[in-house]
Design a protein around this motif. Sequence first.
Motif, PDB file in Angstrom:
ATOM      1  N   SER A   2       0.887  -1.180   0.092  1.00 30.66           N
ATOM      2  CA  SER A   2      -0.064   0.122  -0.037  1.00 30.66           C
ATOM      3  C   SER A   2       0.832   1.087  -0.183  1.00 30.66           C
ATOM      4  O   SER A   2       2.050   1.320   0.673  1.00 30.66           O
ATOM      5  CB  SER A   2      -0.856   0.029   1.272  1.00 30.66           C
ATOM      6  N   GLU A   3       0.389   2.266  -0.791  1.00 29.23           N
ATOM      7  CA  GLU A   3       1.184   3.365  -0.778  1.00 29.23           C
ATOM      8  C   GLU A   3       1.164   4.140   0.928  1.00 29.23           C
ATOM      9  O   GLU A   3       1.890   5.018   0.908  1.00 29.23           O
ATOM     10  CB  GLU A   3       0.646   4.370  -1.637  1.00 29.23           C
ATOM     11  N   TRP A   4       0.124   3.912   1.481  1.00 26.72           N
ATOM     12  CA  TRP A   4       0.031   4.519   2.883  1.00 26.72           C
ATOM     13  C   TRP A   4       1.229   3.889   3.700  1.00 26.72           C
ATOM     14  O   TRP A   4       1.763   4.808   4.620  1.00 26.72           O
ATOM     15  CB  TRP A   4      -1.207   4.066   3.595  1.00 26.72           C
ATOM     16  N   LEU A   5       1.984   2.906   3.444  1.00 27.84           N
ATOM     17  CA  LEU A   5       3.174   2.711   4.194  1.00 27.84           C
ATOM     18  C   LEU A   5       4.632   3.383   3.683  1.00 27.84           C
ATOM     19  O   LEU A   5       5.176   3.750   4.581  1.00 27.84           O
ATOM     20  CB  LEU A   5       3.669   1.066   3.885  1.00 27.84           C
ATOM     21  N   LEU A   6       4.551   3.543   2.461  1.00 26.63           N
ATOM     22  CA  LEU A   6       5.476   4.564   1.921  1.00 26.63           C
ATOM     23  C   LEU A   6       5.332   5.914   2.372  1.00 26.63           C
ATOM     24  O   LEU A   6       6.507   6.414   2.691  1.00 26.63           O
ATOM     25  CB  LEU A   6       5.481   4.309   0.455  1.00 26.63           C
ATOM     26  N   ILE A   7       4.213   6.289   2.515  1.00 27.03           N
ATOM     27  CA  ILE A   7       3.927   7.643   2.879  1.00 27.03           C
ATOM     28  C   ILE A   7       4.231   7.892   4.259  1.00 27.03           C
ATOM     29  O   ILE A   7       5.015   8.916   4.753  1.00 27.03           O
ATOM     30  CB  ILE A   7       2.437   8.179   2.661  1.00 27.03           C
ATOM     31  N   ALA A   8       3.784   6.849   5.314  1.00 26.80           N
ATOM     32  CA  ALA A   8       4.250   7.151   6.656  1.00 26.80           C
ATOM     33  C   ALA A   8       5.604   6.884   6.764  1.00 26.80           C
ATOM     34  O   ALA A   8       6.071   7.761   7.560  1.00 26.80           O
ATOM     35  CB  ALA A   8       3.289   5.818   7.422  1.00 26.80           C
ATOM     36  N   PHE A   9       6.215   6.092   5.861  1.00 27.04           N
ATOM     37  CA  PHE A   9       7.682   5.877   6.181  1.00 27.04           C
ATOM     38  C   PHE A   9       8.617   7.130   5.817  1.00 27.04           C
ATOM     39  O   PHE A   9       9.460   7.804   6.680  1.00 27.04           O
ATOM     40  CB  PHE A   9       8.262   4.765   5.348  1.00 27.04           C
ATOM     41  N   THR A  10       8.340   7.776   5.034  1.00 21.07           N
ATOM     42  CA  THR A  10       9.032   9.021   4.341  1.00 21.07           C
ATOM     43  C   THR A  10       8.550  10.106   5.237  1.00 21.07           C
ATOM     44  O   THR A  10       9.676  10.883   5.517  1.00 21.07           O
ATOM     45  CB  THR A  10       8.659   9.485   2.801  1.00 21.07           C
ATOM     46  N   MET A  11       7.611  10.270   5.700  1.00 24.32           N
ATOM     47  CA  MET A  11       7.079  11.474   6.400  1.00 24.32           C
ATOM     48  C   MET A  11       7.651  11.409   7.827  1.00 24.32           C
ATOM     49  O   MET A  11       7.974  12.321   8.380  1.00 24.32           O
ATOM     50  CB  MET A  11       5.623  11.550   6.508  1.00 24.32           C
ATOM     51  N   ILE A  12       7.857  10.239   8.351  1.00 21.51           N
ATOM     52  CA  ILE A  12       8.421  10.073   9.590  1.00 21.51           C
ATOM     53  C   ILE A  12       9.856  10.142   9.612  1.00 21.51           C
ATOM     54  O   ILE A  12      10.232  10.815  10.586  1.00 21.51           O
ATOM     55  CB  ILE A  12       8.267   8.438   9.885  1.00 21.51           C
ATOM     56  N   VAL A  13      10.582   9.870   8.870  1.00 23.62           N
ATOM     57  CA  VAL A  13      11.959  10.432   8.541  1.00 23.62           C
ATOM     58  C   VAL A  13      12.077  11.880   8.252  1.00 23.62           C
ATOM     59  O   VAL A  13      12.897  12.437   9.059  1.00 23.62           O
ATOM     60  CB  VAL A  13      12.604   9.560   7.590  1.00 23.62           C
ATOM     61  N   GLN A  14      11.114  12.427   7.394  1.00 22.22           N
ATOM     62  CA  GLN A  14      11.389  13.937   7.216  1.00 22.22           C
ATOM     63  C   GLN A  14      11.162  14.737   8.294  1.00 22.22           C
ATOM     64  O   GLN A  14      11.574  15.585   8.661  1.00 22.22           O
ATOM     65  CB  GLN A  14      10.533  14.090   6.030  1.00 22.22           C
ATOM     66  N   SER A  15      10.134  14.082   9.001  1.00 24.64           N
ATOM     67  CA  SER A  15       9.795  14.905  10.228  1.00 24.64           C
ATOM     68  C   SER A  15      10.832  14.856  11.500  1.00 24.64           C
ATOM     69  O   SER A  15      11.093  15.963  12.172  1.00 24.64           O
ATOM     70  CB  SER A  15       8.463  14.333  10.939  1.00 24.64           C
TER      71      SER A  15
END
Length: 298
Positions: A2-15
């Motif tokens: 799911s694209e949601w896993l990729l979104i969560a992963f990238t936003m967590i690191v970026q944050s």
Amino acid sequence: MSEWLLIAFTMIVQSSVGLVLMSVLYIYWFKHELNTWQHSVTILVQKILLRALLVSSMLAGIGLVASLNILEYPFSVYHSLRNVMQEWVNIETAFAAIYFGLLILYTLLFVITKRANVYIMMVIGVIGLINLHYMAIIYVNSAMITWTNINTYFLFYGAVFTLGPALALLFIGCPLRKYIRGKLPTKLVMAALLVVFISVTVRLIEHPAYMEWLAEATIVNDNIIFPHQAELNIKSAFGLRMISWCLYIIAMAIWTYALWKARDILLIYNNYSILVGVILMFIAELINQYTFFIVCNV
């Protein structure tokens, strides 16, 4: 995947990286004000800075676990990406581990010494940016054609400088609203507003070129991977992108209004305005990242 896993992963690191970098600026200003504060306020500032470090460390730790290729699916977000070079994954994982390790060590040092060092934090933040660079390389060199554009770098680094200021206001600025006076509250909000404005403006300037390239990239080619119903996804994502840009602008307008409305008491009487702007900033970034990944429909 799911694209949601990729979104969560990238936003967590970026944050995490964004919060560290903005904390550097805030701590620099705090250190010039410590002599004018009461001892109880200084202790409170230390606790709040420790909280920000713990949040950054926790986010970095989640990002490290998600990128660990040795754990395989479902822990590794790169496991289902096709034609991704293992070398890039290993380098990204190594930098994620270094970033997390240094952040944990520095947090322990801060607990022991009760003193913040902006230079060490700056180095840690730069390592976090390097980690994001190799993370972006993985997507750029993947088989998904809609990721193989410089826009991926703009997305990844742009998010650092929208999520970071929002988190800094949320975890540092607002909790200190009753204890800081003078020009400092204005500096905190103005810095967050300026960083976000530059980030959003640069991405807006680059975005038309990406959309033009994206329209041309939907030409069928058997050697590359395209999203399911690519043209439909691109058209449906256009409206979401417009919503995200509007939310960015509204959030910045709310912070600007708060700055205009009050100065010395900015964070006291305009606390809710600041928080609303933070929430809108997160929603805007979430929608923007969703449109990036939904086009690929992984």
